[in-house]
Design a protein around this motif. Structure first.
Motif, mmCIF file in Angstrom:
data_model
loop_
_atom_site.group_PDB
_atom_site.id
_atom_site.type_symbol
_atom_site.label_atom_id
_atom_site.label_comp_id
_atom_site.label_asym_id
_atom_site.label_seq_id
_atom_site.Cartn_x
_atom_site.Cartn_y
_atom_site.Cartn_z
ATOM 1 N N LEU A 50 0.825 -1.202 0.000
ATOM 2 C CA LEU A 50 0.000 0.000 0.000
ATOM 3 C C LEU A 50 0.862 1.256 0.000
ATOM 4 C CD1 LEU A 50 -2.836 -0.984 2.515
ATOM 5 C CD2 LEU A 50 -2.605 -1.534 0.090
ATOM 6 N N MET A 51 0.309 2.335 -0.518
ATOM 7 C CA MET A 51 1.056 3.581 -0.651
ATOM 8 C C MET A 51 0.202 4.783 -0.267
ATOM 9 S SD MET A 51 3.373 3.175 -4.095
ATOM 10 C CE MET A 51 4.420 4.543 -3.523
ATOM 11 N N ILE A 52 0.880 5.873 0.060
ATOM 12 C CA ILE A 52 0.254 7.177 0.229
ATOM 13 C C ILE A 52 1.053 8.192 -0.579
ATOM 14 C CG2 ILE A 52 -0.682 6.709 2.531
ATOM 15 C CD1 ILE A 52 1.681 8.337 3.693
ATOM 16 N N ALA A 53 0.436 9.320 -0.869
ATOM 17 C CA ALA A 53 1.147 10.413 -1.532
ATOM 18 C C ALA A 53 0.698 11.733 -0.938
ATOM 19 C CB ALA A 53 0.895 10.402 -3.038
ATOM 20 N N THR A 54 1.638 12.635 -0.775
ATOM 21 C CA THR A 54 1.330 13.970 -0.266
ATOM 22 C C THR A 54 0.856 14.867 -1.406
ATOM 23 O OG1 THR A 54 3.523 14.925 -0.676
ATOM 24 C CG2 THR A 54 3.217 13.718 1.396
ATOM 25 N N GLU A 55 0.365 16.008 -1.027
ATOM 26 C CA GLU A 55 0.145 17.069 -2.001
ATOM 27 C C GLU A 55 1.515 17.518 -2.534
ATOM 28 O OE1 GLU A 55 -1.414 20.489 0.041
ATOM 29 O OE2 GLU A 55 -0.109 20.143 1.769
ATOM 30 N N ARG A 98 10.515 10.897 -4.779
ATOM 31 C CA ARG A 98 10.124 12.284 -5.057
ATOM 32 C C ARG A 98 9.508 12.274 -6.453
ATOM 33 N NH1 ARG A 98 14.140 17.615 -4.894
ATOM 34 N NH2 ARG A 98 12.725 19.042 -5.995
ATOM 35 N N THR A 99 8.212 12.535 -6.541
ATOM 36 C CA THR A 99 7.513 12.386 -7.812
ATOM 37 C C THR A 99 7.825 13.525 -8.767
ATOM 38 O OG1 THR A 99 5.522 13.596 -7.159
ATOM 39 C CG2 THR A 99 5.626 11.261 -6.557
ATOM 40 N N VAL A 100 7.430 13.325 -10.010
ATOM 41 C CA VAL A 100 7.681 14.327 -11.046
ATOM 42 C C VAL A 100 7.034 15.657 -10.682
ATOM 43 C CG1 VAL A 100 7.316 14.892 -13.477
ATOM 44 C CG2 VAL A 100 7.868 12.538 -12.815
ATOM 45 N N ASP A 101 5.835 15.604 -10.060
ATOM 46 C CA ASP A 101 5.141 16.847 -9.715
ATOM 47 C C ASP A 101 5.394 17.296 -8.280
ATOM 48 O OD1 ASP A 101 3.722 14.825 -8.539
ATOM 49 O OD2 ASP A 101 1.743 15.566 -9.122
ATOM 50 N N GLY A 102 6.468 16.780 -7.645
ATOM 51 C CA GLY A 102 6.912 17.328 -6.370
ATOM 52 C C GLY A 102 6.203 16.809 -5.139
ATOM 53 N N ARG A 103 5.686 15.610 -5.180
ATOM 54 C CA ARG A 103 5.090 14.968 -4.008
ATOM 55 C C ARG A 103 6.082 13.975 -3.406
ATOM 56 N NH1 ARG A 103 -0.821 14.931 -4.957
ATOM 57 N NH2 ARG A 103 -1.232 15.699 -7.078
ATOM 58 N N ILE A 104 5.799 13.528 -2.195
ATOM 59 C CA ILE A 104 6.438 12.325 -1.657
ATOM 60 C C ILE A 104 5.427 11.192 -1.784
ATOM 61 C CG2 ILE A 104 7.361 11.151 0.370
ATOM 62 C CD1 ILE A 104 8.364 13.795 1.406
ATOM 63 N N ALA A 105 5.798 10.154 -2.500
ATOM 64 C CA ALA A 105 4.999 8.934 -2.591
ATOM 65 C C ALA A 105 5.717 7.873 -1.782
ATOM 66 C CB ALA A 105 4.837 8.493 -4.042
ATOM 67 N N LEU A 106 5.031 7.327 -0.782
ATOM 68 C CA LEU A 106 5.676 6.421 0.183
ATOM 69 C C LEU A 106 4.805 5.191 0.372
ATOM 70 C CD1 LEU A 106 7.432 7.403 3.464
ATOM 71 C CD2 LEU A 106 5.596 5.708 3.563
ATOM 72 N N GLY A 107 5.442 4.032 0.361
ATOM 73 C CA GLY A 107 4.686 2.794 0.494
ATOM 74 C C GLY A 107 5.350 1.810 1.431
ATOM 75 N N GLY A 108 4.618 0.740 1.726
ATOM 76 C CA GLY A 108 5.140 -0.296 2.601
ATOM 77 C C GLY A 108 4.222 -1.499 2.636
ATOM 78 N N HIS A 136 -3.641 10.917 -1.603
ATOM 79 C CA HIS A 136 -3.930 9.629 -2.232
ATOM 80 C C HIS A 136 -3.510 8.483 -1.313
ATOM 81 C CE1 HIS A 136 -3.770 12.368 -5.681
ATOM 82 N NE2 HIS A 136 -4.485 11.490 -6.352
ATOM 83 N N HIS A 137 -4.282 7.433 -1.343
ATOM 84 C CA HIS A 137 -3.967 6.181 -0.638
ATOM 85 C C HIS A 137 -4.445 5.046 -1.537
ATOM 86 C CE1 HIS A 137 -3.444 3.130 2.334
ATOM 87 N NE2 HIS A 137 -4.706 3.036 2.692
ATOM 88 N N TRP A 138 -3.533 4.152 -1.887
ATOM 89 C CA TRP A 138 -3.894 3.092 -2.834
ATOM 90 C C TRP A 138 -3.028 1.856 -2.576
ATOM 91 C CZ3 TRP A 138 -0.498 6.937 -3.976
ATOM 92 C CH2 TRP A 138 0.704 6.599 -4.586
ATOM 93 N N GLY A 139 -3.317 0.815 -3.319
ATOM 94 C CA GLY A 139 -2.527 -0.401 -3.182
ATOM 95 C C GLY A 139 -2.677 -1.287 -4.399
ATOM 96 N N GLY A 140 -1.835 -2.292 -4.447
ATOM 97 C CA GLY A 140 -1.886 -3.270 -5.528
ATOM 98 C C GLY A 140 -1.281 -4.572 -5.067
ATOM 99 N N SER A 141 -1.689 -5.647 -5.693
ATOM 100 C CA SER A 141 -1.202 -6.968 -5.283
ATOM 101 C C SER A 141 -0.027 -7.391 -6.148
ATOM 102 C CB SER A 141 -2.323 -8.005 -5.378
ATOM 103 O OG SER A 141 -2.761 -8.142 -6.710
ATOM 104 N N LEU A 142 0.938 -8.022 -5.517
ATOM 105 C CA LEU A 142 2.094 -8.558 -6.227
ATOM 106 C C LEU A 142 2.134 -10.070 -6.053
ATOM 107 C CD1 LEU A 142 4.629 -8.977 -3.843
ATOM 108 C CD2 LEU A 142 4.186 -6.533 -3.802
ATOM 109 N N ALA A 143 2.745 -10.719 -6.998
ATOM 110 C CA ALA A 143 2.773 -12.182 -7.014
ATOM 111 C C ALA A 143 3.980 -12.700 -6.240
ATOM 112 C CB ALA A 143 2.817 -12.696 -8.454
ATOM 113 N N VAL A 144 3.718 -13.361 -5.121
ATOM 114 C CA VAL A 144 4.794 -13.902 -4.297
ATOM 115 C C VAL A 144 4.824 -15.420 -4.450
ATOM 116 C CG1 VAL A 144 5.691 -14.167 -1.970
ATOM 117 C CG2 VAL A 144 4.599 -12.022 -2.642
#
Length: 473
Positions: free
Chosen positions: A272-277, A307-317, A360-368
């Motif tokens: 899962l991830m979050i992103a700032t303004e 550090r995203t192209v439009d200047g946000r911090i996108a952070l996941g875990g 933003h708050h989102w997520g995606g599944s990965l194949a383990v």
């Protein structure tokens, strides 16, 4: 609106069914699905899945032989799955355990694999440039930090292991706290770190969508909203028709488990991830965060950020709960507890951005796979191929797999076709509810291990109990 603990409630998911992440929401061109498959369609190579693995395979096949008829079928839209929801790290480091690969192929092959992954970072940059894909590709390396003594020990062990089998300080090197501060001044509580130059930043959805467009320019046919219901030699049966082909390649990653016969092939683990303004330049100046450099840590439930192209911090875990009845669903893409932990990590790691609004708050599944090792396989007798099992390393690994599958289909013996994951096989996961119980125990054990280490300053021995079920460090 804030919850009882003062943490703002997670932002709502997008109303657009295709905009499942910050990345997909920000794609410039229209996300309207392409044509659906209807009736019978004949080609030379049919690829199931329009994520990175399927698209890179199609791209390299068609680029090598323009006369080859290549078709991709996708259940949703290109880049809808993990390709459009990941952390955007084009990173080196092999997907899987070097030790497990070495038992089958030797340590020389593992070193060759490490070098190929490093080249893969640059190869993606080359294609992005040559095809004019606007995805913010910028190669500035990656910093991994340690904020407790046990984390420092893990970093030391990781670098020593890499150097022992052939990588050098130019590939990965240890940093003290002052050296880390030269790369990012605003990171709090850093004791030590490592740096590798072999990493780039991208907007992954723009990369996936741009790659799909590049495939079409070469003549690849892509059908969307055309879920495959059955894969067998020479036939892909979809909801609206069939694709008849001499070669059929599966590139469905975690969605593979939706096929009854493949339910135990992967653990669909959510990240899962979050992103700032977008942050003001004053905040970036305070952070001292070089554009294009990824930052992560080595907690057991680690974080990764860009550090995203439009200047946000996108952070996941990691740490999202595994659900027994519906392991892949939109309900799993947000989780309040993980959201709170990610927000807390953001405040602790980057205090200059502590007051930034989370948009933003989102997520995606990965194949383990059961052994966490990727694989690329092709059976010339049946014409069936497989690319995937990336376990969270898919951005770069998919590119290598696509080039490798090209060589396997053409019957060529190359450096790629002798890499240790080619022909690798993995046993299935345990049946439910054992897999469900194990996944919950693992998550709780890792979280408690982090809490113990931060409290005591000593390594958490309990983490070793679940080590056989974890990715290699």
């Amino acid at each position: 609106m804030n919850g009882p603990d003062g943490v703002a409630d997670p932002p709502p998911a997008s109303d657009n069914p295709w905009s499942r992440s910050l990345w997909l929401e920000g794609v410039v061109e229209d996300l309207t699905p392409r044509e659906q498959l209807s009736g019978d369609h004949t080609c030379d190579v049919a690829i199931v899945g329009a994520g990175f693995a399927g698209l890179w395979t199609a791209y390299y096949l068609k680029a090598a032989d323009p006369s080859l008829r290549v078709t991709v079928v996708e259940a949703e839209i290109a880049g809808f799955g993990a390709a459009g929801r990941n952390g955007g790290f084009v990173s080196a480091g092999i997907a899987g355990s070097g030790g497990r690969y070495a038992r089958r192929s030797g340590w020389d092959s593992v070193l060759r694999a490490e070098r190929e992954v490093q080249r893969g970072v640059d190869e993606i940059g080359r294609v992005v440039s040559s095809e004019g894909i606007d995805c913010g590709y910028k190669k500035s390396g990656a910093l991994t930090v340690a904020t407790t003594e046990p984390q420092v020990q893990r970093l030391n062990a990781r670098v020593e292991a890499k150097h022992r089998f052939g990588l050098g300080s130019e590939d990965i090197r240890l940093l003290n706290a002052d050296e880390c501060a030269e790369l990012v001044r605003g990171a709090e509580g850093v004791l030590a770190g490592t740096f590798t130059p072999h990493c780039a930043r991208v907007d992954p959805a723009r990369l996936a969508r741009g790659l799909a467009a590049a495939c079409e320019r070469l003549g690849v046919k892509i059908y969307e909203q055309s879920p495959a219901e059955l894969l067998r030699p020479k036939v892909v049966q979809c909801r609206g028709g069939r694709v008849l082909a001499d070669v059929v390649v599966r590139a469905t990653e975690s969605y593979t488990i939706r096929e009854r016969a493949e339910r135990r092939s992967f653990l669909p683990l959510y990240s899962l991830m979050i992103a700032t303004e977008p942050l003001p330049q004053q905040t970036w100046d305070e952070l001292g965060w070089q554009d294009g450099m990824g930052i992560g840590d080595v907690r057991h439930l680690y974080y990764y950020s860009q550090r995203t192209v439009d200047g946000r911090i996108a952070l996941g875990g990691r740490g999202a709960p595994y659900r027994l009845m519906n392991p892949i669903s939109t309900e799993n893409e947000q989780d309040a507890r993980v959201y709170e932990r990610l927000c807390e990590t953001l405040r602790e790691a980057f205090p200059a951005a502590a007051q930034a609004r989370i948009t933003h708050h989102w997520g995606g599944s990965l194949a383990v796979p059961r052994d966490w090792c990727m694989r690329t396989t092709f059976d010339r007798t049946t014409g069936l191929g497989f690319v995937g099992a990336f376990g969270g390393h898919g951005v770069t690994a998919a590119n290598i797999s696509g080039r490798t599958m090209r060589d396997l289909i053409f019957g060529q013996t190359t450096d790629l076709t002798s890499l240790p994951w080619v022909g690798h096989h993995t046993r299935n996961w345990e049946p439910e509810p054992l897999r469900f119980i194990a996944s919950r125990v693992i998550t709780k054990t890792l979280a408690s291990s982090d809490a113990y280490e931060e409290r005591s300053g000593r390594p958490a021995k309990r983490a070793w109990l679940v080590k056989p079920f974890l990715p290699p460090s």
